[in-house]
Motif scaffolding. Structure first.
Motif, PDB file in Angstrom:
ATOM      1  N   ASP A 113      -6.399   5.065  -3.898  1.00  0.00           N
ATOM      2  CA  ASP A 113      -5.066   4.750  -4.406  1.00  0.00           C
ATOM      3  C   ASP A 113      -4.210   5.999  -4.545  1.00  0.00           C
ATOM      4  N   ASP A 114      -2.901   5.820  -4.362  1.00  0.00           N
ATOM      5  CA  ASP A 114      -1.951   6.895  -4.648  1.00  0.00           C
ATOM      6  C   ASP A 114      -1.753   6.989  -6.161  1.00  0.00           C
ATOM      7  N   ILE A 162       5.343  -4.504  -1.628  1.00  0.00           N
ATOM      8  CA  ILE A 162       5.471  -4.597  -0.170  1.00  0.00           C
ATOM      9  C   ILE A 162       4.467  -5.603   0.379  1.00  0.00           C
ATOM     10  N   LYS A 163       3.236  -5.555  -0.137  1.00  0.00           N
ATOM     11  CA  LYS A 163       2.207  -6.486   0.349  1.00  0.00           C
ATOM     12  C   LYS A 163       2.576  -7.936   0.022  1.00  0.00           C
ATOM     13  N   TYR A 168       5.753  -3.956   8.008  1.00  0.00           N
ATOM     14  CA  TYR A 168       4.637  -3.782   7.061  1.00  0.00           C
ATOM     15  C   TYR A 168       3.703  -2.670   7.500  1.00  0.00           C
ATOM     16  N   SER A 183       3.361   0.184   4.711  1.00  0.00           N
ATOM     17  CA  SER A 183       2.136   0.052   3.917  1.00  0.00           C
ATOM     18  C   SER A 183       1.321   1.337   3.880  1.00  0.00           C
ATOM     19  N   GLU A 184       1.569   2.260   4.797  1.00  0.00           N
ATOM     20  CA  GLU A 184       0.856   3.541   4.820  1.00  0.00           C
ATOM     21  C   GLU A 184       1.774   4.650   4.325  1.00  0.00           C
ATOM     22  N   PRO A 185       1.382   5.365   3.275  1.00  0.00           N
ATOM     23  CA  PRO A 185       2.269   6.392   2.700  1.00  0.00           C
ATOM     24  C   PRO A 185       2.760   7.428   3.696  1.00  0.00           C
ATOM     25  N   ASN A 237       6.745  -0.516  -4.637  1.00  0.00           N
ATOM     26  CA  ASN A 237       5.389   0.012  -4.553  1.00  0.00           C
ATOM     27  C   ASN A 237       4.572  -0.788  -3.533  1.00  0.00           C
ATOM     28  N   LYS A 238       3.295  -0.367  -3.348  1.00  0.00           N
ATOM     29  CA  LYS A 238       2.449  -0.976  -2.327  1.00  0.00           C
ATOM     30  C   LYS A 238       2.244  -2.478  -2.568  1.00  0.00           C
ATOM     31  N   GLU A 239       2.050  -2.849  -3.819  1.00  0.00           N
ATOM     32  CA  GLU A 239       1.803  -4.256  -4.125  1.00  0.00           C
ATOM     33  C   GLU A 239       3.032  -5.111  -3.853  1.00  0.00           C
ATOM     34  N   ARG A 295       5.292   5.831   6.046  1.00  0.00           N
ATOM     35  CA  ARG A 295       6.454   5.473   5.236  1.00  0.00           C
ATOM     36  C   ARG A 295       7.291   6.705   4.918  1.00  0.00           C
TER      37      ARG A 295
END
Length: 375
Positions: free
Chosen positions: A118-119, A20-21, A52, A56-58, A16-18, A61
């Protein structure tokens, strides 16, 4: 640049985004040219930033997941400039806020502009035929929508905002700490304005100053033919509303297909079973059987053996993305042997067994039946 972006960041393809961050922060701290003077660190740092930026961008990605590097070539950080951090500024403020020697002691203002919403994820159950043929489904999704009263500003109509007195509009507060090893600056988000640099004079009564409200929305989504367990659909801009006029996030719908009492699926093929009598197996016949398209005629050849698999071509699952191509329907034939027969049936079968035995040197009813249904 070569290599898989997920491998470069050391995350799984469903991270998920977190996640990856977090991976990006850890690697950027390790390979930043100001910290790591080893040969190759700068090139490694560029790879990490590129990976990244895409993951980081849906939207980027999703293109990368589908088409690889070709789907995102030309997007973003070719020729990355360390002086223009752009969307990475808030991350680097966090990474280097604890270093001395001037690092983290500047006056860079935390971004207070629009931020993307948020997604969201929704798990949706489908029955077997819905997964095969697709169609429209109505769903209800709770998400954050922009407040209609204040148009997402969070301020009471007729009022505005002013510079945050705690951080003087910087969006962050700094605290210097002296130690025997030198001075360290600790940077954190301003607790008064939550990093925006501004505070609302009077909060909107409808949303309490948040600018967004939790609402449940009805949506009609299209399920393509041929989906299966775990298929993920993306519904653009149906996630949470963005902050300060930012774009909404996306809604990701994960599909789960319920088992069918008659059919099973293997890839694009459908499997089922039928049971016929021993006479139908001996003589052959034509039967109507159930398929996902409705009743279809199936030819049972004479002398069909137990567990024979017959096929109806193009009666399976449509190919996802190209429903004109379909798999097959495979039917396993089971044969029912009666445990009891009446006197007339027995006499007829014994006569037939006698004739069969004379031609093959075998006698008796058991030998006759065995010759018909050999394994």
């Amino acid at each position: 640049m070569s290599g898989d972006y997920y491998e470069i960041l050391g995350v799984s393809r469903n991270a998920n985004k977190e996640e990856i961050k977090r991976a990006y922060r850890r690697l950027a701290r390790k390979y930043h040219p100001d910290i790591n003077k080893e040969s190759g660190a700068e090139e490694r740092f560029k790879e990490i930033n590129r990976a990244y930026e895409v993951l980081s961008e849906p939207e980027t990605r999703a293109r990368y997941d589908q088409f690889g590097e070709a789907g995102v070539s030309g997007a973003g950080a070719a020729g990355f400039d360390y002086g223009d951090m752009g969307g990475f500024a808030d991350i680097f403020e966090t990474i280097f806020s604890g270093f001395g020697g001037g690092v983290g002691t500047g006056t860079t203002r935390r971004r207070s502009g629009p931020s993307r919403g948020d997604d969201l994820r929704l798990d949706l159950k489908l029955d077997f035929r819905e997964a095969v043929f697709g169609g429209e489904k109505e769903i209800r999704i709770p998400h954050l929508e922009n407040c209609q009263v204040c148009n997402g500003s969070g301020a009471k109509p007729g009022t505005g905002s002013r510079t945050c007195p705690t951080c003087n509009g910087q969006g962050q507060v700094r605290r210097a700490t002296r130690t025997p090893f030198g001075s360290f600056a600790q940077v954190s988000t301003c607790p008064t304005c939550n990093g925006s640099g501004e505070v609302i004079e009077e909060k909107c009564e409808a949303c309490g100053g948040a600018g967004r409200k939790q609402e449940t929305k009805k949506l009609k989504i299209t399920i393509p033919a041929g989906v299966d367990n775990g298929t993920r659909l993306r519904v653009a801009k149906e996630g949470d509303a963005g902050m300060r006029g930012g774009t909404p996030g996306d809604l990701y719908v994960y599909l789960f297909v319920e088992a069918d009492k008659e059919f099973t699926r293997e890839g694009m093929n459908i499997h089922s079973e039928i049971t016929i009598s021993y006479l139908q197996a001996i003589l052959g016949c034509t039967l109507k059987i159930n398929t996902v398209d409705g009743p279809q005629e199936l030819e049972i050849p004479a002398g069909t053996q137990p567990n024979t698999e017959l096929m109806l071509e193009d009666r399976g699952v449509p190919k996802l993305g190209n429903p004109a191509i379909r798999g097959d329907h495979l039917i396993t034939v089971k044969i029912s042997i009666p445990t009891r027969i009446n006197t007339e049936e027995r006499e007829l079968l014994e006569k037939l067994a006698h004739i069969k035995g004379q031609s093959h040197g075998k006698g008796g009813l058991e030998g006759f039946l065995g010759s018909l249904f050999h394994k």
